[in-house]
Scaffold this motif. Structure first.
Motif, mmCIF file in Angstrom:
data_model
loop_
_atom_site.group_PDB
_atom_site.id
_atom_site.type_symbol
_atom_site.label_atom_id
_atom_site.label_comp_id
_atom_site.label_asym_id
_atom_site.label_seq_id
_atom_site.Cartn_x
_atom_site.Cartn_y
_atom_site.Cartn_z
ATOM 1 N N ASN B 64 17.825 10.658 25.445
ATOM 2 C CA ASN B 64 18.459 10.381 26.735
ATOM 3 C C ASN B 64 19.012 8.959 26.789
ATOM 4 O OD1 ASN B 64 17.711 12.926 27.475
ATOM 5 N ND2 ASN B 64 15.983 12.294 28.756
ATOM 6 N N GLU B 67 22.175 8.646 24.823
ATOM 7 C CA GLU B 67 23.334 9.184 25.534
ATOM 8 C C GLU B 67 23.876 8.155 26.518
ATOM 9 O OE1 GLU B 67 22.789 12.248 28.446
ATOM 10 O OE2 GLU B 67 24.943 12.359 28.739
ATOM 11 N N ARG B 68 22.968 7.559 27.295
ATOM 12 C CA ARG B 68 23.390 6.570 28.283
ATOM 13 C C ARG B 68 24.111 5.396 27.638
ATOM 14 N NH1 ARG B 68 21.137 5.454 33.144
ATOM 15 N NH2 ARG B 68 20.669 3.332 32.528
ATOM 16 N N ASP B 71 27.500 6.396 26.116
ATOM 17 C CA ASP B 71 28.441 6.664 27.197
ATOM 18 C C ASP B 71 28.946 5.359 27.819
ATOM 19 O OD1 ASP B 71 29.681 8.858 28.738
ATOM 20 O OD2 ASP B 71 28.737 7.830 30.430
ATOM 21 N N VAL B 92 37.131 9.843 24.027
ATOM 22 C CA VAL B 92 36.861 10.867 25.044
ATOM 23 C C VAL B 92 35.985 11.980 24.472
ATOM 24 C CG1 VAL B 92 37.920 12.690 26.433
ATOM 25 C CG2 VAL B 92 38.883 10.389 26.467
ATOM 26 N N SER B 95 32.423 10.954 24.096
ATOM 27 C CA SER B 95 31.702 10.963 25.383
ATOM 28 C C SER B 95 31.347 12.389 25.789
ATOM 29 C CB SER B 95 32.526 10.257 26.460
ATOM 30 O OG SER B 95 33.446 11.138 27.048
ATOM 31 N N LYS B 96 32.053 13.379 25.250
ATOM 32 C CA LYS B 96 31.697 14.771 25.553
ATOM 33 C C LYS B 96 30.660 15.323 24.573
ATOM 34 C CE LYS B 96 35.735 15.918 28.097
ATOM 35 N NZ LYS B 96 36.905 16.754 28.314
ATOM 36 N N VAL B 99 27.084 14.612 25.436
ATOM 37 C CA VAL B 99 26.496 15.445 26.488
ATOM 38 C C VAL B 99 25.895 16.705 25.859
ATOM 39 C CG1 VAL B 99 26.948 16.763 28.595
ATOM 40 C CG2 VAL B 99 28.067 14.557 28.258
ATOM 41 N N ASP B 100 26.628 17.333 24.949
ATOM 42 C CA ASP B 100 26.095 18.534 24.293
ATOM 43 C C ASP B 100 24.890 18.194 23.414
ATOM 44 O OD1 ASP B 100 27.665 20.982 24.988
ATOM 45 O OD2 ASP B 100 29.342 19.703 24.423
ATOM 46 N N GLU B 102 22.766 15.834 23.911
ATOM 47 C CA GLU B 102 21.617 15.595 24.800
ATOM 48 C C GLU B 102 21.022 16.915 25.267
ATOM 49 O OE1 GLU B 102 19.417 15.124 28.432
ATOM 50 O OE2 GLU B 102 21.462 15.877 28.449
ATOM 51 N N ARG B 103 21.902 17.895 25.545
ATOM 52 C CA ARG B 103 21.416 19.208 25.984
ATOM 53 C C ARG B 103 20.660 19.914 24.857
ATOM 54 N NH1 ARG B 103 25.334 20.199 30.353
ATOM 55 N NH2 ARG B 103 24.787 18.386 31.609
ATOM 56 N N GLU B 107 16.817 21.350 24.938
ATOM 57 C CA GLU B 107 16.338 22.662 24.496
ATOM 58 C C GLU B 107 15.205 22.501 23.477
ATOM 59 O OE1 GLU B 107 17.174 25.236 26.111
ATOM 60 O OE2 GLU B 107 18.988 24.527 27.118
ATOM 61 N N ARG B 204 21.016 28.817 23.177
ATOM 62 C CA ARG B 204 21.739 27.726 23.851
ATOM 63 C C ARG B 204 22.080 26.610 22.867
ATOM 64 N NH1 ARG B 204 24.602 28.422 27.335
ATOM 65 N NH2 ARG B 204 24.424 26.377 28.254
ATOM 66 N N HIS B 208 25.786 25.002 22.233
ATOM 67 C CA HIS B 208 26.134 23.579 22.279
ATOM 68 C C HIS B 208 26.709 23.100 20.950
ATOM 69 C CE1 HIS B 208 24.820 22.777 26.326
ATOM 70 N NE2 HIS B 208 23.648 23.327 26.094
ATOM 71 N N ASN B 211 30.165 24.035 21.064
ATOM 72 C CA ASN B 211 30.915 23.076 21.890
ATOM 73 C C ASN B 211 31.256 21.813 21.098
ATOM 74 O OD1 ASN B 211 30.686 24.795 24.058
ATOM 75 N ND2 ASN B 211 29.059 23.648 25.083
#
Lengths: 248, 248
Positions: B64, B67-68, B71, B92, B95-96, B99-100, B102-103, B107, B204, B208, B211
């Motif tokens: 986490n 990611e912060r 970003d 860009v 930065s996307k 997010v994936d 981190e998800r 999981e 999931r 990701h 993604n």
């Protein structure tokens, strides 16, 4: 000469403002549709309305297209306008909010699929009350998160994050009940599992609404509040509010 | 004078390149940790290793934070450097991608939680083979998606999207088997449900990873391939490849 440059600059800046305004409007349009999808998916489930469920499934494509188009516009604005400060935060956060909105749309579509399966297999013996209750709750969260975006209201965005905690508790209680039902009546397992997945999707909708709220806080306050916990999040919003009041 | 300006510009541009390079390196570091989390969570589940599961749960915070931080750097670069064209796409999409990633980390943490619950409740009678099989598969997808990012390889990124279809099929088969087990042995419902959630998390992770692959394709090819389906996605990658070959 200076006057001409002034008018040129003003023209550019007016055009830029219009572009940003159009971006905001379209995000809210997308949000309105996503919100409706959640609502319709729940209605389809609770009223066993197959036609409405099919409609939700088909509409998902429209949401996906909206995400693509808005994202393309964000990229275009970043490339051509090279926005700074609050404009940059607006564009970047819009490009993030639409990802969460699209995922909410996905969950609505999944709920509609479960509704169709329950129509085929026969209604589940239990769980509709829980779905309606939690569904109503997360639907309101989606509305509130969009509202907080429209009004630049980080206090309201914070509220959404708070609500998410409540939904998580409701979700856990409902899950435990469903497991008990399944053990009492194993013949209903397959049907109750559909309800389980619906509850799961609803809980995810709440998570994404919370994410939208976090992006709004970042957009308004300039502070990234992801993963910092509710207490610190509230402190950040409060701090900025006090600074604003002191400055007035 | 010109020489001085040249050297100044060169200096700025070299600094900028270093910033982009550091961003790339840190994304890959984060990716490496996320990949390890998936691996460790699976091992904890299969070997009923509570200590390892706890470790995965704790490590989630590190992801986490990553990611912060990444970003924040993306935002800083967008604001100060106002990158264009392929540099803009890089920033860009980084930065996307985070997010994936981190998800995926989320999981992995959820899988570790289920592993702990199974240690407490006693092992599930079935489902470990399926978890290992699908887990191995999605873990490979995460690796490949990161590899495709490191090498700017959109062909490999496309492969990840293709694999995701296979995982979805494997997932559906495994789910059906688990439901059958539950009906045959209702006393195992609660334990098998833990396996169900693990399978869901793994599916999931595959989504990701897909993604991430899509973001890589956007980064390399400049085409947004989200929601357009595998066939059109392959056409886009193929088309650009042919153009490159024709240009050589």
């Amino acid at each position: 000469m200076n006057k001409e440059i002034d008018s040129f600059t003003q023209h550019i800046s007016q055009q830029f403002n219009e572009e940003l305004e159009s971006l905001r409007t379209r995000l809210l349009e997308m949000g309105g549709l996503v919100e409706k999808q959640v609502h319709d998916a729940l209605t389809a489930l609770i009223e066993a309305d197959g036609k409405l469920a099919e409609h939700v499934r088909e509409n998902d494509r429209v949401i996906n297209d909206m995400e693509r188009l808005i994202d393309a516009d964000c990229m275009r604005i970043l490339a051509r306008r090279q926005p700074a400060a609050s404009d940059l935060r607006l564009v970047v956060n819009i490009s993030k909010i639409i990802v969460d909105l699209e995922r909410i749309g996905d969950e609505a579509s999944k709920i509609a699929r479960r509704a169709l399966q329950l129509i085929e297999e026969g209604q589940a013996p239990r769980g509709y009350v829980e779905c309606r209750h939690i569904g109503y709750h997360v639907h309101k969260m989606v509305q509130q998160s969009l509202d907080s975006f429209a009004r630049y209201d980080s206090q309201q965005a914070l509220e959404v994050a708070r609500e998410d905690k409540v939904v998580d508790r409701e979700y856990k209680t409902a899950m435990r009940e469903m497991v008990t039902y399944m053990m009492e009546d194993p013949r209903s397992i397959s049907r109750v599992l559909n309800i389980l997945w619906v509850l799961r999707s609803l809980e995810r909708v709440g998570d994404h609404a919370r994410n939208v709220g976090e992006h709004v806080i970042h957009m308004v306050e300039g502070t990234n509040v992801r993963h910092i916990g509710l207490t610190r999040m509230a402190e950040e919003v409060e701090k900025n509010l006090q600074e604003q009041n002191a400055g007035e």
